[in-house]
Scaffold this active site. Structure first.
Site, PDB file in Angstrom:
ATOM      1  CD1 TRP A 235      -0.274  -1.376   3.257  1.00  0.00           C
ATOM      2  CD2 TRP A 235       0.528   0.543   3.271  1.00  0.00           C
ATOM      3  NE1 TRP A 235       0.479  -1.366   4.354  1.00  0.00           N
ATOM      4  CE2 TRP A 235       1.111  -0.042   4.472  1.00  0.00           C
ATOM      5  CE3 TRP A 235       0.918   2.116   3.067  1.00  0.00           C
ATOM      6  CZ2 TRP A 235       1.888   0.642   5.457  1.00  0.00           C
ATOM      7  CZ3 TRP A 235       1.492   2.418   4.247  1.00  0.00           C
ATOM      8  CH2 TRP A 235       1.964   1.877   5.332  1.00  0.00           C
TER       9      TRP A 235
ATOM     10  CB  ALA B 156      -2.196  -3.080  -0.745  1.00  0.00           C
TER      11      ALA B 156
ATOM     12  N   GLY C  93       6.651  -6.265  -0.576  1.00  0.00           N
ATOM     13  CA  GLY C  93       5.912  -6.199   0.710  1.00  0.00           C
ATOM     14  C   GLY C  93       6.684  -6.627   1.699  1.00  0.00           C
TER      15      GLY C  93
ATOM     16  CD  GLU D  63      12.994  -5.224  -5.188  1.00  0.00           C
ATOM     17  OE1 GLU D  63      13.394  -4.754  -4.345  1.00  0.00           O
ATOM     18  OE2 GLU D  63      13.515  -5.465  -6.172  1.00  0.00           O
ATOM     19  CG  LEU D  64      11.289  -9.580   0.640  1.00  0.00           C
ATOM     20  CD1 LEU D  64      11.790 -10.577   1.209  1.00  0.00           C
ATOM     21  CD2 LEU D  64       9.652  -9.628   0.205  1.00  0.00           C
TER      22      LEU D  64
ATOM     23  NE  ARG E 212      11.413   9.277  -1.354  1.00  0.00           N
ATOM     24  CZ  ARG E 212      11.449   8.046  -2.120  1.00  0.00           C
ATOM     25  NH1 ARG E 212      10.596   8.318  -3.301  1.00  0.00           N
ATOM     26  NH2 ARG E 212      11.790   6.812  -2.033  1.00  0.00           N
TER      27      ARG E 212
ATOM     28  CB  CYS F 172      10.915  -0.619   1.507  1.00  0.00           C
ATOM     29  SG  CYS F 172      10.976   0.128  -0.182  1.00  0.00           S
TER      30      CYS F 172
ATOM     31  CD  GLU G 114       9.808  -2.270   6.711  1.00  0.00           C
ATOM     32  OE1 GLU G 114       9.392  -3.346   7.026  1.00  0.00           O
ATOM     33  OE2 GLU G 114      10.231  -1.665   5.766  1.00  0.00           O
TER      34      GLU G 114
ATOM     35  CB  SER H 280      14.254   5.605  -5.739  1.00  0.00           C
ATOM     36  OG  SER H 280      14.423   4.799  -4.471  1.00  0.00           O
TER      37      SER H 280
HETATM   38  P1  NAP Z   1       2.425  -6.751   3.378  1.00  0.00           P
HETATM   39  O1  NAP Z   1       1.539  -7.065   4.606  1.00  0.00           O
HETATM   40  O2  NAP Z   1       3.497  -7.924   3.149  1.00  0.00           O
HETATM   41  O3  NAP Z   1       1.502  -6.900   1.985  1.00  0.00           O
HETATM   42  C1  NAP Z   1       2.283  -6.730   0.776  1.00  0.00           C
HETATM   43  C2  NAP Z   1       1.064  -7.282  -0.180  1.00  0.00           C
HETATM   44  O4  NAP Z   1       0.989  -8.601   0.151  1.00  0.00           O
HETATM   45  C3  NAP Z   1      -0.298  -6.813  -0.218  1.00  0.00           C
HETATM   46  O5  NAP Z   1      -0.955  -6.751  -1.436  1.00  0.00           O
HETATM   47  C4  NAP Z   1      -1.004  -7.848   0.662  1.00  0.00           C
HETATM   48  O6  NAP Z   1      -2.548  -8.233   0.361  1.00  0.00           O
HETATM   49  C5  NAP Z   1      -0.247  -9.181   0.313  1.00  0.00           C
HETATM   50  N1  NAP Z   1      -0.383 -10.352   1.292  1.00  0.00           N
HETATM   51  C6  NAP Z   1      -0.493 -10.371   2.802  1.00  0.00           C
HETATM   52  N2  NAP Z   1      -0.600 -11.421   3.039  1.00  0.00           N
HETATM   53  C7  NAP Z   1      -0.530 -12.341   2.015  1.00  0.00           C
HETATM   54  C8  NAP Z   1      -0.388 -13.614   1.912  1.00  0.00           C
HETATM   55  N3  NAP Z   1      -0.813 -14.641   2.951  1.00  0.00           N
HETATM   56  N4  NAP Z   1      -0.167 -14.214   0.716  1.00  0.00           N
HETATM   57  C9  NAP Z   1      -0.157 -13.571  -0.431  1.00  0.00           C
HETATM   58  N5  NAP Z   1      -0.365 -12.161  -0.226  1.00  0.00           N
HETATM   59  C10 NAP Z   1      -0.316 -11.568   0.829  1.00  0.00           C
HETATM   60  O7  NAP Z   1       3.193  -5.365   3.246  1.00  0.00           O
HETATM   61  P2  NAP Z   1       2.475  -4.052   3.311  1.00  0.00           P
HETATM   62  O8  NAP Z   1       2.123  -3.761   4.944  1.00  0.00           O
HETATM   63  O9  NAP Z   1       1.412  -3.874   2.333  1.00  0.00           O
HETATM   64  O10 NAP Z   1       3.718  -3.013   2.878  1.00  0.00           O
HETATM   65  C11 NAP Z   1       4.778  -2.575   3.740  1.00  0.00           C
HETATM   66  C12 NAP Z   1       6.008  -3.521   3.605  1.00  0.00           C
HETATM   67  O11 NAP Z   1       6.237  -3.422   2.104  1.00  0.00           O
HETATM   68  C13 NAP Z   1       7.177  -3.052   4.478  1.00  0.00           C
HETATM   69  O12 NAP Z   1       7.630  -3.990   4.985  1.00  0.00           O
HETATM   70  C14 NAP Z   1       7.992  -2.600   3.361  1.00  0.00           C
HETATM   71  O13 NAP Z   1       9.374  -2.339   3.632  1.00  0.00           O
HETATM   72  C15 NAP Z   1       7.772  -3.395   2.052  1.00  0.00           C
HETATM   73  N6  NAP Z   1       8.096  -2.752   0.987  1.00  0.00           N
HETATM   74  C16 NAP Z   1       9.196  -2.973   0.426  1.00  0.00           C
HETATM   75  C17 NAP Z   1       9.649  -2.389  -1.185  1.00  0.00           C
HETATM   76  C18 NAP Z   1      10.774  -3.063  -1.525  1.00  0.00           C
HETATM   77  O14 NAP Z   1      10.940  -2.471  -2.789  1.00  0.00           O
HETATM   78  N7  NAP Z   1      11.728  -3.882  -0.840  1.00  0.00           N
HETATM   79  C19 NAP Z   1       8.852  -1.305  -1.192  1.00  0.00           C
HETATM   80  C20 NAP Z   1       7.768  -1.041  -0.647  1.00  0.00           C
HETATM   81  C21 NAP Z   1       7.326  -1.716   0.370  1.00  0.00           C
HETATM   82  P3  NAP Z   1      -3.630  -7.684   1.465  1.00  0.00           P
HETATM   83  O15 NAP Z   1      -3.614  -6.100   1.354  1.00  0.00           O
HETATM   84  O16 NAP Z   1      -4.739  -8.242   0.877  1.00  0.00           O
HETATM   85  O17 NAP Z   1      -3.368  -8.067   2.956  1.00  0.00           O
END
Ligand code: NAP
Length: 474
Positions: A148, A174, A226, A248-249, A276, A282, A378, A438
């Site tokens: 998100w 998301a 995510g 990308e975690l 930002r 992330c 984090e 980036s």
């Molecule tokens: P998240 O909870 O891991 O969710 C990311 C995506 O995964 C969402 O679309 C979510 O869907 C889906 N998801 C959740 N549980 C799942 C499952 N069991 N099976 C399959 N898909 C599933 O992460 P977030 O809270 O949205 O985002 C924040 C995280 O993203 C932070 O840790 C951040 O560092 C990381 N991030 C990393 C990067 C990078 O490039 N390294 C960039 C941006 C963000 P739902 O919404 O339906 O739960």
């Protein structure tokens, strides 16, 4: 504002098995009800992507490039509209949302240029017995899952290379921020992406539906952005059919200020690296390590800059720090800060959860010991814990004391010292004397538990290509 609220499958806008409310986190108001996908819709998306693959993978690279270029142009022309949508569903301030749209659109431009440049190889084998021909082919149906925090850019960073490579795809945005992704589907349609090549589903039950798709042998590739926790689970899921995965975690970026740094520049960079997206990135600087001799000056100036930010709903005039994406996410930030303070953090700014509607949290600056628990988490918000160090070696050791390794920031007026430090830090990206690096033209990705693979740059398209070696008797 016109909103897209249906699923996009096989070039059609369709209803699913129910709806999901999308909430404006600045007010708590429901702004839309978006269709959710059951098993039938998820499988229909896989069918559509599979059916569209033969023609799309054979479409001339130049044609794919021109569609991407058109998508870039539409996105730029509609950047105010998209930025407003992002601000409404994500909570970030309009200026950050505009920045995100510009960044997101650049992935379409970059990959329109990359679509026609896939490399190959033709040479004589060392023993002289054959010709070695190396070519690339699209992996096939790809599942793209996005978070998100950057609802536009995380989608285009995957859609761009997937289209350029000749893959077909299913995007799963998301649950908090589907409206931006749905608008991007509309852009893709208007840019001329043939039906079935790109599909969007928002499963009513994320885990089981994604698992079902990952166990369909027609799906060959998973590109996930995510949290590390969900990434680990998906790597396990992907093992069953040995899928290609790119991950990308999470990150827990160190921001290192060496004793010869220009402190005014370091504060400017710290504001960008930390604030930002309201700290929900992330790449956000999460652990500040500052040399003892410059610590007082840095802390005073940084806390003053943080304290001057105007906290307001994302679309309000002059807003600089918006809401978190939800009350749940805001409360996670508050809990981490409270635990940090309980463990001895000294509060220089903020650290109090405001009353009233909206998922707001104030800019917060803490000075902590190196064993404070906040350093191992984090923090997805406007919180800056600062640790004071004495030697460069100690700073590097502290920077590396994490399971994450996405990005790091180093400030020093001595470039050689900056590069030595950058080389010693275990992360996929290092910014020297900059708060943001980036760039769609550069490889984005992490070491350790921050991920696998790279997005953007020359490497991004290879996440969607197989290598084929053909040995030729001539
Ligand atoms: P998240 O909870 O891991 O969710 C990311 C995506 O995964 C969402 O679309 C979510 O869907 C889906 N998801 C959740 N549980 C799942 C499952 N069991 N099976 C399959 N898909 C599933 O992460 P977030 O809270 O949205 O985002 C924040 C995280 O993203 C932070 O840790 C951040 O560092 C990381 N991030 C990393 C990067 C990078 O490039 N390294 C960039 C941006 C963000 P739902 O919404 O339906 O739960």
């Amino acid at each position: 504002m016109q909103l897209k609220t249906e699923l996009y499958i096989d070039g059609q806008w369709v209803q699913g098995d129910g709806t999901l409310p999308v909430v404006d986190p600045s007010t708590g108001a429901v702004i839309a009800e978006v269709a959710t996908a059951g098993a039938a819709e998820c499988m229909a998306a896989v069918d559509a992507a599979h059916k569209a693959l033969p023609a799309w993978s054979k479409t001339a690279p130049r044609v794919r490039a021109e569609i991407l270029r058109k998508a870039f142009e539409i996105m730029v022309a509609e950047s105010d509209h998209l930025a407003t949508l992002i601000s409404m569903e994500n909570g970030k301030v309009f200026s950050d949302a505009k920045g995100e749209v510009a960044y997101a659109a650049e992935f379409f431009r970059w990959f329109s240029e990359e679509a026609v440049r896939t490399p190959g190889d033709f040479r004589l084998s060392p023993s002289g017995d054959k010709r070695i021909l190396v070519t690339h082919q699209p992996i096939g149906v790809s599942l793209l899952i996005t978070p998100w925090n950057f609802p536009a850019a995380m989608a285009t960073r995957k859609i761009g290379p997937a289209l350029a490579a000749g893959c077909t795809m299913i995007l799963k945005p998301a649950g908090e921020t589907p409206l931006t992704a749905l608008w991007i589907m509309d852009i893709m349609e208007r840019a001329g992406v043939p039906k079935g090549v790109i599909n969007l589903v928002l499963p009513s039950q994320t885990g089981p539906m994604i698992s079902k798709m990952l166990h369909d042998p027609r799906v060959r590739n998973l590109s996930f952005t995510g949290s590390t926790q969900v990434g680990q689970l998906l790597i396990r899921e992907s093992a069953d059919l040995v899928l290609r995965t790119s991950m990308e975690l999470g990150g827990n970026a160190p921001f290192v200020v060496l004793d010869d740094a220009n402190i005014d520049e370091a504060v400017k960079g710290a504001m960008l690296a930390k604030m930002r997206n309201g700290g929900a990135a992330c790449t956000a600087a999460n652990r500040f390590f500052v040399a003892r001799t410059v610590a007082d000056e840095f802390i005073t100036k940084f806390a003053a800059a943080m304290g001057a930010l105007k906290v307001a709903p994302g679309l309000a005039d002059g807003a600089q720090l918006g809401a978190s994406v939800s009350i749940k996410e805001r409360n996670k930030i508050a809990e981490l800060v409270d635990a940090s303070v309980a463990a001895g953090a000294e509060v220089k700014l903020g650290a109090t959860t405001p009353e009233g509607p909206g998922a707001f949290y104030p800019a917060t600056v803490l000075v902590v010991e190196k064993n404070n628990p906040i350093l191992s988490q984090e923090v997805f918000g406007p919180v800056a814990p600062i640790v004071i160090f004495d030697t460069d070696e100690e700073a590097i050791e502290l920077a590396n004391a994490t399971e994450y390794g996405l990005i790091s920031y180093v400030y020093s007026e001595d470039l050689a010292r900056g590069i030595r430090t950058a080389e010693a830090i275990e992360s996929g990206m290092v910014a020297i004397n900059r708060g943001v690096i980036s760039d769609p033209a550069a490889p984005f990705g992490g070491y350790k538990q921050s991920g696998l693979g790279r997005e953007g740059g020359f490497d991004g398209i290879h996440e969607f290509l197989e290598i084929k070696y053909i040995g030729v008797e001539i």
